[in-house]
Design a protein around this motif. Sequence first.
Motif, PDB file in Angstrom:
ATOM      1  N   GLY A 158       0.825  -1.200   0.000  1.00  0.00           N
ATOM      2  CA  GLY A 158       0.000   0.000   0.000  1.00  0.00           C
ATOM      3  C   GLY A 158       0.859   1.249   0.000  1.00  0.00           C
ATOM      4  N   ASN A 159       0.253   2.376   0.406  1.00  0.00           N
ATOM      5  CA  ASN A 159       0.994   3.631   0.452  1.00  0.00           C
ATOM      6  C   ASN A 159       1.494   3.896   1.871  1.00  0.00           C
ATOM      7  OD1 ASN A 159      -1.227   4.580   1.892  1.00  0.00           O
ATOM      8  ND2 ASN A 159      -2.193   5.462   0.085  1.00  0.00           N
ATOM      9  N   ILE A 160       2.025   5.087   2.103  1.00  0.00           N
ATOM     10  CA  ILE A 160       2.616   5.388   3.401  1.00  0.00           C
ATOM     11  C   ILE A 160       1.580   5.393   4.512  1.00  0.00           C
ATOM     12  CG2 ILE A 160       2.435   7.896   3.030  1.00  0.00           C
ATOM     13  CD1 ILE A 160       5.133   5.928   5.040  1.00  0.00           C
ATOM     14  N   PHE A 161       0.336   5.787   4.194  1.00  0.00           N
ATOM     15  CA  PHE A 161      -0.710   5.792   5.228  1.00  0.00           C
ATOM     16  C   PHE A 161      -1.006   4.362   5.690  1.00  0.00           C
ATOM     17  CE2 PHE A 161      -2.210   9.625   2.636  1.00  0.00           C
ATOM     18  CZ  PHE A 161      -1.434  10.505   3.369  1.00  0.00           C
ATOM     19  N   GLY A 162      -1.087   3.448   4.717  1.00  0.00           N
ATOM     20  CA  GLY A 162      -1.342   2.054   5.075  1.00  0.00           C
ATOM     21  C   GLY A 162      -0.217   1.465   5.896  1.00  0.00           C
ATOM     22  N   PHE A 163       1.030   1.831   5.561  1.00  0.00           N
ATOM     23  CA  PHE A 163       2.166   1.328   6.329  1.00  0.00           C
ATOM     24  C   PHE A 163       2.089   1.805   7.779  1.00  0.00           C
ATOM     25  CE2 PHE A 163       6.388   2.000   8.118  1.00  0.00           C
ATOM     26  CZ  PHE A 163       6.940   0.723   8.005  1.00  0.00           C
TER      27      PHE A 163
END
Length: 636
Positions: free
Chosen positions: A67-72
Amino acid sequence: MGRIPPEQIDLIRERADIVALIGERLQLTQKGRQFWACCPFHGEKTASFSVHPERQIYKCFGCQKGGNIFGFLKDYERVNFPEAVRMVAETVGIEIKEEKSTKASQKRQSERKGLLEVADAVCQYFEDQLWTPTLTHGRKYLKERGITKESAKKFRVGLAPQGWDNLLKWAEKNRVSTDSLVKLGLLVQREKDGRNRCYDRFRDRLMFPISDDRGRVIAFGGRRFSDDPETPKYINSSEVPGLFEKRRVLYGLHHTKESRARRLIIVEGYTDVIMAVQAGVLGTVAVLGTAFGPDHIPLVRRFADQVIVLFDGDAAGQAAAQRSLGALVPVDLEVRVAILQGAKDPCDLIVEKGPDALNQIVDTAPEVFDFLLDSLQDQAQQSLSARAKAIEEILKLLAPMDPIRLHLHIGRFAHRFSIPEEELRERIKAARNPNKGKKSNDGPDGDNRSNDQNRRRSWTPKFKGKGKKGFPQKPDPFANSPSPKQFNFGRGAEMKILEALLAAPTHIATVFTILTPRHFSEGPSRNLAIRLQVAADLGQTVSEANLYNELEGRELELLTYLGSKIHEGQQREKDYESELAPEACHHIVKTLRKQQREEVRGLLKEALREGRQEDALALEKELDSLFQEIQSANKS
């Protein structure tokens, strides 16, 4: 807090450097145009976790997370989506301007921010007092308990000196609001001689700051030094709505992020947590003067898949463990129980026998049901009435369980207590339906099922007549699913069309001229379809970030699952266009109706076999309606 505008979320994501943010948490190694590390979400020795700076995404080829940084950050820091966005915003220096934030809500947010700042400043004041050379008794107590200076500083342990106005004088000297200290419960306000006067709540106590899951100080607990029986051994600062509520907080929770294992060990006291972490038993937390309860469950779900309840070996400790299990057993978590024998508490055990003794107890803790059977079997041997009471206690815990877990446990229960399994099933059925046979005004059909049963039965075919009572339901694929990887969606066609609509939102309005939400099975799928259709009707822009802000519960879990599918495939909007073409949509309508037809056929067979004529008639009508729809779709 207000809603974060989608355009701000997009701007924050564009400004963020995913390599830098993940690199602060993992040891990244560059190979070509990508960066690699060992995945923090599953154990591995060879790096399979990849970060793509150009695409600003990450992907693990071992556990398939991506995913993207938010998901991480959601997974790594164990926060929700808005909190992840705010964390990145702080890093890239973007001030979030939230929508629909009234003056009243802005005032509440400002007050909350002010209270957090005051609480942190007070925490630093207490810390400074503990390490003041002339105040030795606090450090002496820590040494006696085996707590090192490093651990004390890590948990920001402090000291409230003797005297009635030490904190008050510090606040006046440093221009700290006394009103804020009163709200936080650190100062007590009393009227004397017609004037409001304040004095310190905490006097001559060892101070333990209580933090939220992000490590921000929100409250304090204080332990007395004296042996005065008239003085409470422990006291907490006052609860502050929206900031600190004991039943929603676990002491030491923010430190559990140091361990990537999704395991929590629940103990009783502050020093137990500190000593356990000092001994290397990471993931240890404590309840705050109350038993573990239902309000703790959402917090625990975010941080753990396994919970170990570790309480003192005395009668009070065992009673506390039993109360905690009442909230934990029905939940789809792996629960284990460890009761200390001989030692007063985990802190005493570590001091007397060393850290290995605690590690062994934790690692060999029995599964909760084995613990319950052993403890209640001992109770049952005392007398016939005690045996009956023990059986009733276990039945109460079994009743809320989902069918699969119940099936696994009921045989062992029957064998241990020499009770026919069928009789136990009947007792559990009666416990779930305490009002069965009584008249009820709960629904149009007089349905007496418990609320818990109705929540679990989330799929019901639409009937024009009666006959719903006792009707078999299709299991909800999202029930008891703590993570998207464990979802069993059932209808692949539904998932595929929703995935395509999220990836190519410009096609939503066109697609819903052919499809309607009623084509989707009830529950999260239909609810998400309704949300998409409403957005199209209102001319609203649909984006994944926007939906993350608006959805919750199982709908949010479904969105997260679909988003991960889109990111894993690394497809663009044009890659989905063929799946959203009119011919493809008509084919999906036929596919979904055929699947529904087969489901209803199965239910009809069951109704005929059990002699439920009203249900069978209603199902035949439903089946006929579906057949006509399929025939009509074939002609078009």
